[in-house]
Motif scaffolding. Sequence first.
Motif, PDB file in Angstrom:
ATOM      1  N   ALA A 487       1.243   9.583   5.378  1.00 34.19           N
ATOM      2  CA  ALA A 487       0.705   8.398   4.703  1.00 34.19           C
ATOM      3  C   ALA A 487       1.259   7.115   5.318  1.00 34.19           C
ATOM      4  CB  ALA A 487       1.034   8.457   3.215  1.00 34.19           C
ATOM      5  N   LEU A 488       2.548   7.127   5.685  1.00 33.01           N
ATOM      6  CA  LEU A 488       3.163   5.915   6.244  1.00 33.01           C
ATOM      7  C   LEU A 488       2.546   5.549   7.585  1.00 33.01           C
ATOM      8  CD1 LEU A 488       6.953   6.499   5.480  1.00 33.01           C
ATOM      9  CD2 LEU A 488       5.257   5.213   4.167  1.00 33.01           C
ATOM     10  N   LEU A 489       2.247   6.598   8.384  1.00 33.73           N
ATOM     11  CA  LEU A 489       1.734   6.348   9.733  1.00 33.73           C
ATOM     12  C   LEU A 489       0.380   5.640   9.714  1.00 33.73           C
ATOM     13  CD1 LEU A 489       2.349   6.738  12.723  1.00 33.73           C
ATOM     14  CD2 LEU A 489       1.167   8.922  12.627  1.00 33.73           C
ATOM     15  N   MET A 490      -0.317   5.735   8.602  1.00 35.42           N
ATOM     16  CA  MET A 490      -1.624   5.054   8.527  1.00 35.42           C
ATOM     17  C   MET A 490      -1.446   3.544   8.410  1.00 35.42           C
ATOM     18  SD  MET A 490      -3.893   7.451   6.098  1.00 35.42           S
ATOM     19  CE  MET A 490      -5.332   6.392   6.255  1.00 35.42           C
ATOM     20  N   LYS A 491      -0.208   3.085   8.301  1.00 38.63           N
ATOM     21  CA  LYS A 491       0.084   1.668   8.072  1.00 38.63           C
ATOM     22  C   LYS A 491      -0.782   1.123   6.934  1.00 38.63           C
ATOM     23  CE  LYS A 491       1.838   0.456  12.588  1.00 38.63           C
ATOM     24  NZ  LYS A 491       1.422   1.503  13.556  1.00 38.63           N
ATOM     25  N   PRO A 492      -0.674   1.742   5.785  1.00 44.10           N
ATOM     26  CA  PRO A 492      -1.580   1.365   4.695  1.00 44.10           C
ATOM     27  C   PRO A 492      -1.241   0.006   4.116  1.00 44.10           C
ATOM     28  CG  PRO A 492       0.048   2.929   3.916  1.00 44.10           C
ATOM     29  CD  PRO A 492       0.295   2.773   5.378  1.00 44.10           C
ATOM     30  N   LYS A 493      -2.252  -0.595   3.494  1.00 49.00           N
ATOM     31  CA  LYS A 493      -2.024  -1.824   2.752  1.00 49.00           C
ATOM     32  C   LYS A 493      -1.696  -1.470   1.306  1.00 49.00           C
ATOM     33  CE  LYS A 493      -3.097  -4.809   5.998  1.00 49.00           C
ATOM     34  NZ  LYS A 493      -3.393  -3.847   7.049  1.00 49.00           N
ATOM     35  N   LEU A 494      -2.134  -0.261   0.927  1.00 52.52           N
ATOM     36  CA  LEU A 494      -1.898   0.221  -0.426  1.00 52.52           C
ATOM     37  C   LEU A 494      -1.303   1.624  -0.302  1.00 52.52           C
ATOM     38  CD1 LEU A 494      -2.337   0.179  -3.521  1.00 52.52           C
ATOM     39  CD2 LEU A 494      -4.675   0.893  -3.113  1.00 52.52           C
ATOM     40  N   LEU A 495      -0.087   1.770  -0.810  1.00 49.68           N
ATOM     41  CA  LEU A 495       0.591   3.063  -0.707  1.00 49.68           C
ATOM     42  C   LEU A 495       0.646   3.703  -2.084  1.00 49.68           C
ATOM     43  CD1 LEU A 495       2.267   5.005   1.108  1.00 49.68           C
ATOM     44  CD2 LEU A 495       4.299   3.764   0.359  1.00 49.68           C
ATOM     45  N   ILE A 496       0.142   4.938  -2.155  1.00 52.16           N
ATOM     46  CA  ILE A 496       0.103   5.628  -3.448  1.00 52.16           C
ATOM     47  C   ILE A 496       0.893   6.917  -3.336  1.00 52.16           C
ATOM     48  CG2 ILE A 496      -1.389   6.692  -5.163  1.00 52.16           C
ATOM     49  CD1 ILE A 496      -3.614   4.870  -4.297  1.00 52.16           C
ATOM     50  N   LEU A 497       1.900   7.057  -4.149  1.00 49.54           N
ATOM     51  CA  LEU A 497       2.717   8.269  -4.122  1.00 49.54           C
ATOM     52  C   LEU A 497       2.567   8.991  -5.460  1.00 49.54           C
ATOM     53  CD1 LEU A 497       5.980   6.691  -2.634  1.00 49.54           C
ATOM     54  CD2 LEU A 497       4.149   7.831  -1.382  1.00 49.54           C
ATOM     55  N   ASP A 498       1.887  10.124  -5.445  1.00 50.21           N
ATOM     56  CA  ASP A 498       1.679  10.855  -6.699  1.00 50.21           C
ATOM     57  C   ASP A 498       2.742  11.932  -6.824  1.00 50.21           C
ATOM     58  OD1 ASP A 498       0.853  12.026  -8.980  1.00 50.21           O
ATOM     59  OD2 ASP A 498      -1.178  12.504  -8.309  1.00 50.21           O
ATOM     60  N   ASP A 499       3.774  11.622  -7.521  1.00 52.15           N
ATOM     61  CA  ASP A 499       4.849  12.583  -7.750  1.00 52.15           C
ATOM     62  C   ASP A 499       5.324  13.168  -6.418  1.00 52.15           C
ATOM     63  OD1 ASP A 499       6.503  13.574  -9.605  1.00 52.15           O
ATOM     64  OD2 ASP A 499       5.150  15.095 -10.412  1.00 52.15           O
ATOM     65  N   ALA A 500       5.445  12.295  -5.415  1.00 50.05           N
ATOM     66  CA  ALA A 500       5.662  12.736  -4.044  1.00 50.05           C
ATOM     67  C   ALA A 500       7.091  13.175  -3.774  1.00 50.05           C
ATOM     68  CB  ALA A 500       5.277  11.622  -3.074  1.00 50.05           C
ATOM     69  N   PHE A 501       7.960  13.031  -4.767  1.00 46.57           N
ATOM     70  CA  PHE A 501       9.348  13.450  -4.565  1.00 46.57           C
ATOM     71  C   PHE A 501       9.708  14.620  -5.474  1.00 46.57           C
ATOM     72  CE2 PHE A 501       9.178   8.781  -4.008  1.00 46.57           C
ATOM     73  CZ  PHE A 501       9.377   8.737  -2.644  1.00 46.57           C
ATOM     74  N   SER A 502       8.700  15.228  -6.083  1.00 42.22           N
ATOM     75  CA  SER A 502       8.986  16.243  -7.106  1.00 42.22           C
ATOM     76  C   SER A 502       9.765  17.430  -6.551  1.00 42.22           C
ATOM     77  CB  SER A 502       7.689  16.727  -7.746  1.00 42.22           C
ATOM     78  OG  SER A 502       6.868  17.295  -6.757  1.00 42.22           O
ATOM     79  N   ALA A 503       9.551  17.735  -5.249  1.00 43.53           N
ATOM     80  CA  ALA A 503      10.239  18.899  -4.685  1.00 43.53           C
ATOM     81  C   ALA A 503      11.436  18.490  -3.822  1.00 43.53           C
ATOM     82  CB  ALA A 503       9.257  19.736  -3.873  1.00 43.53           C
ATOM     83  N   VAL A 504      11.814  17.218  -3.929  1.00 51.04           N
ATOM     84  CA  VAL A 504      12.915  16.711  -3.112  1.00 51.04           C
ATOM     85  C   VAL A 504      14.085  16.398  -4.046  1.00 51.04           C
ATOM     86  CG1 VAL A 504      13.582  14.829  -1.564  1.00 51.04           C
ATOM     87  CG2 VAL A 504      11.242  15.683  -1.534  1.00 51.04           C
ATOM     88  N   ASP A 505      15.308  16.706  -3.612  1.00 50.96           N
ATOM     89  CA  ASP A 505      16.440  16.419  -4.490  1.00 50.96           C
ATOM     90  C   ASP A 505      16.656  14.912  -4.615  1.00 50.96           C
ATOM     91  OD1 ASP A 505      18.815  15.663  -2.447  1.00 50.96           O
ATOM     92  OD2 ASP A 505      17.469  17.168  -1.607  1.00 50.96           O
ATOM     93  N   THR A 506      17.370  14.505  -5.668  1.00 48.32           N
ATOM     94  CA  THR A 506      17.514  13.069  -5.962  1.00 48.32           C
ATOM     95  C   THR A 506      18.202  12.306  -4.835  1.00 48.32           C
ATOM     96  OG1 THR A 506      19.216  13.910  -7.449  1.00 48.32           O
ATOM     97  CG2 THR A 506      17.372  12.734  -8.445  1.00 48.32           C
ATOM     98  N   GLU A 507      19.132  13.000  -4.163  1.00 52.11           N
ATOM     99  CA  GLU A 507      19.870  12.340  -3.091  1.00 52.11           C
ATOM    100  C   GLU A 507      18.946  11.974  -1.921  1.00 52.11           C
ATOM    101  OE1 GLU A 507      23.619  13.683  -0.511  1.00 52.11           O
ATOM    102  OE2 GLU A 507      23.523  14.485  -2.557  1.00 52.11           O
ATOM    103  N   THR A 508      18.135  12.964  -1.496  1.00 46.51           N
ATOM    104  CA  THR A 508      17.181  12.718  -0.412  1.00 46.51           C
ATOM    105  C   THR A 508      16.157  11.665  -0.844  1.00 46.51           C
ATOM    106  OG1 THR A 508      17.407  15.054   0.060  1.00 46.51           O
ATOM    107  CG2 THR A 508      15.703  13.871   1.265  1.00 46.51           C
ATOM    108  N   GLU A 509      15.741  11.776  -2.096  1.00 40.79           N
ATOM    109  CA  GLU A 509      14.777  10.813  -2.610  1.00 40.79           C
ATOM    110  C   GLU A 509      15.324   9.391  -2.491  1.00 40.79           C
ATOM    111  OE1 GLU A 509      13.585  11.445  -6.641  1.00 40.79           O
ATOM    112  OE2 GLU A 509      12.754   9.429  -6.780  1.00 40.79           O
ATOM    113  N   GLU A 510      16.586   9.256  -2.855  1.00 39.05           N
ATOM    114  CA  GLU A 510      17.260   7.962  -2.762  1.00 39.05           C
ATOM    115  C   GLU A 510      17.161   7.424  -1.336  1.00 39.05           C
ATOM    116  OE1 GLU A 510      18.867   5.061  -4.924  1.00 39.05           O
ATOM    117  OE2 GLU A 510      18.513   7.055  -5.762  1.00 39.05           O
TER     118      GLU A 510
END
Length: 580
Positions: A487-510
């Motif tokens: 998603a980042l590589l598209m250089k978006p003007k609008l970034l939408i993250l739908d629960d995109a960190f649900s499988a990532v630990d809080t530290e990595t998310e940070e």
Amino acid sequence: MKVFRTLKKYLWRYKWYFVAGFFMLLLVDGFQLVIPRITKAAIDALSYGTADSALLMKYAGFILLLATGVGGTRFFWRYWIIGASRKIEFDLRNRFYYTLLSQSVGYFNKTKVGDLMALATNDLDAVRMMAGIAIVASFDAFFMLTASLVMLALLNWKLTIWVLIPAPFLSLIIMKFGKQLHDRFEQVQASFASLTDKAQETYSGIRVIKAYVQEVPEFADFRVRNRDYMDKNMRLVKIWGMFDPLIGFVIGICFGLVLLLGGDRVILAKMSMGDFVAFSAYLGIAIWPMIAIGWITNLYQRGKASMGRLNVVFEQTPEIREIEKPVVLDPLKGDIEFKNLDFSYDEDAEPVLKNISLKIPAGNTVAIVGRTGSGKSTLLKIMLRLFDVPDGTLFIDGHDIRTLALEPFRRQVGMVPQETFLFSETVIENIKFGAPDATDDDAIRCAKIAQIYDNVIEFPEGFSTMVGERGVSLSGGQKQRIAIARALLMKPKLLILDDAFSAVDTETEEKILQGLAEFMADTTNIIVSHRISTVKNADKIFVIDDGYIAEEGTHDELLELGGIYADIDRRQKLEKMLND
Ligand code: ATP
Ligand code: MG
């Protein structure tokens, strides 16, 4: 006849193949029709005692020459006409795929994969057979039948009439069976679709099946469907099996009549031996088309039914269409406004979103929280116009979303959906999915922001490692981070993250959020999450409950309010304390 409108266009496109093929076919038929004439002359010469070896050599030479001609021309008609039918299949297959690709997401919610697979295999095959072999065979049958009847009549017209008496029975048999064949074939197709559907579901759900030890019931279900498929096929075979013997019986009667009546004439010297042999040979030629009619009817019935089914897909207009002169937002600012929006997936179903009014000013970071099933993902999907909303309820940069040009708009939105999907390609190809022209350096930079870089370089072939079925199996968190990089590589003007960190630990998310901070400074961001830690820094937080906006404000304001949000925060803090 409506069914064939689609096909007509393609038949016309390859008309020269057909013309050339038919010409060759006529030559084959012509050669074949001459051969009995030569046999007749040879036999007559033999029986009148006028034959010598030179004459026989001449006749044998002719026959050899004709046989060679038949072989050569037969190759060409097959090459051209079967070739044309393959080209038609190619075009239809492309059109089929493209039509499906243009459908909106909702279409695939309603359509079974098994049905689509059956269309792409069995039905396309049936249409190809109809557009190639069936057309040739009917042309050939018509020509050969007429020509051989003329030949028969020239040899002995009275005998011809006699042997033709059983012929109407052939038509009768064909008419009687044609409809039944058609119906039973339809049932076979439907059963096949259900079978493929089952298999497809099993393969994609294999992990769940194993985990819940459902192999035996799954197999039982499959067996039932497979048996149904076999039964339906057997019913088809039963009719098809009666067809040939009945026709064989009628043919037997014809030849019996020739032997009886023709033989009589030879004995009475009303007919030469050569004529008798030639007559039998032409009758043999005339019979092929009569059998072919049954076969052609079958091919035609199948082709017609299949073409009808394919037409349903071809005529399917996408539910989501652009208006005539759509507004092109380039560049997109990212102002979003919902005005009293009600939304439901089905017209008669309960609305999933109710009376939503909210504003997201360009450049802001907005978070959406709420219980599972409250409508968060739905809110994001309609922002991309994956589903249509009522007029005048959703505005992007001040324009009703229904008036926007879809492609330029969607290109400027980077969406990380809740269910990550990676293609069976390399890691770098997956990251570049939305921006194939981006440089590798850019892609790697995005991978670093998404905190996936360190993982990827440990894969056997780094960024060129294949993902999925043919390569490494990734963890849920790894997939999610690749999806974020995409998603980042598209250089978006609008970034939408739908629960995109649900499988990532809080530290990595940070870490990801820190890396994203710079990136998000230039974009409008919408973050859906179940974690307070993810959303607390947002400019504004909306709490959705049962489709309504229940609360809105900053983190501090919402804590102050002491409602749902404060409650979630309290619980998560408690959980953290217990875990530490
Ligand atoms: P979660 O936190 O679990 O992701 P959510 O807030 O994102 O939940 P949605 O996915 O928006 O919830 O679903 C909201 C409601 O819409 C649910 O009741 C769901 O059953 C329904 N729904 C979602 N997708 C569809 C669909 N494609 N067709 C019909 N109903 C749907
Ligand atoms: Mg969701």
